[in-house]
Design a protein around this motif. Structure first.
Motif, short mmCIF file in Angstrom:
data_model
loop_
_atom_site.label_atom_id
_atom_site.label_comp_id
_atom_site.label_asym_id
_atom_site.label_seq_id
_atom_site.Cartn_x
_atom_site.Cartn_y
_atom_site.Cartn_z
N GLN A 166 0.71 -1.35 -0.31
CA GLN A 166 -0.22 0.02 -0.04
C GLN A 166 1.19 1.04 -0.31
N LEU B 225 1.92 1.41 -3.94
CA LEU B 225 0.74 1.81 -4.35
C LEU B 225 0.38 3.76 -4.45
N TYR C 34 -10.60 6.75 -10.69
CA TYR C 34 -11.84 5.65 -9.93
C TYR C 34 -11.26 4.65 -10.00
N TYR C 35 -10.77 3.66 -11.08
CA TYR C 35 -9.96 2.85 -11.05
C TYR C 35 -9.79 2.33 -10.31
N GLU C 36 -7.80 3.13 -9.62
CA GLU C 36 -7.69 3.22 -8.37
C GLU C 36 -8.76 2.83 -6.93
N TRP C 37 -9.34 3.59 -6.82
CA TRP C 37 -10.47 3.75 -5.93
C TRP C 37 -11.31 2.68 -5.85
N LEU C 38 -12.04 1.92 -6.94
CA LEU C 38 -12.46 0.75 -7.35
C LEU C 38 -11.79 -0.32 -6.91
N ASN C 39 -10.20 -0.67 -7.12
CA ASN C 39 -9.77 -1.19 -6.22
C ASN C 39 -8.83 -1.39 -5.31
N GLY C 40 -8.78 -0.45 -4.59
CA GLY C 40 -8.56 0.15 -3.05
C GLY C 40 -7.82 0.12 -2.72
N ALA C 41 -6.52 0.50 -4.16
CA ALA C 41 -5.85 1.68 -3.32
C ALA C 41 -5.50 2.80 -2.94
N ASN D 55 -7.54 3.35 -0.65
CA ASN D 55 -7.84 2.40 1.26
C ASN D 55 -6.86 2.47 2.10
#
Length: 115
Positions: free
Chosen positions: A54, A57, A103-110, A112
């Motif tokens: 994390q 990332l 948005y892609y990074e947000w959906l993959n949880g990067a 969080n």
């Protein structure tokens, strides 16, 4: 006369070069002071501990969006110099691709950061 001046200059330069060696004090080195500081790592553990994915990332996302901000800053000047619709569409497409990546990074949880 010239020899006297050169010899005095040599002696003064030698004294000035030796002065730090004479006056330096060696501080007592404790374990904390001599240990290397690396962000994200504990220097007292073994080097085989896994790296925080994390942390990596977040660092990569920061670098990508930092470069993108540098590309976005001159956009108002580009719009004012070129008043055609193609330039405006190119800028909107660029911002759309950035938002899509976020948005892609947000959906993959990067994004969080869980403790």
């Amino acid at each position: 006369m010239m020899f006297l001046f050169a010899s005095m200059l040599l002696m003064i330069s030698l004294i000035l070069m030796m002065l730090p060696l004479i006056t330096s004090q060696t501080p007592k080195a404790d374990r904390e002071a001599v240990s290397p500081f690396e962000c994200g790592f504990d220097p007292k553990n073994t080097s085989r501990t896994p790296f925080s994915l994390q942390f990596f990332l977040i660092a990569v996302i920061f670098l990508i969006f930092d470069v993108e901000i540098a590309l976005l800053l001159p956009m108002p000047l580009i719009i004012s110099n070129f008043n055609n619709i193609n330039t405006l569409l190119l800028i909107v497409l660029f911002i759309f691709i950035l938002l899509l990546g976020l948005y892609y990074e947000w959906l993959n949880g990067a994004l969080n950061w869980t403790i």
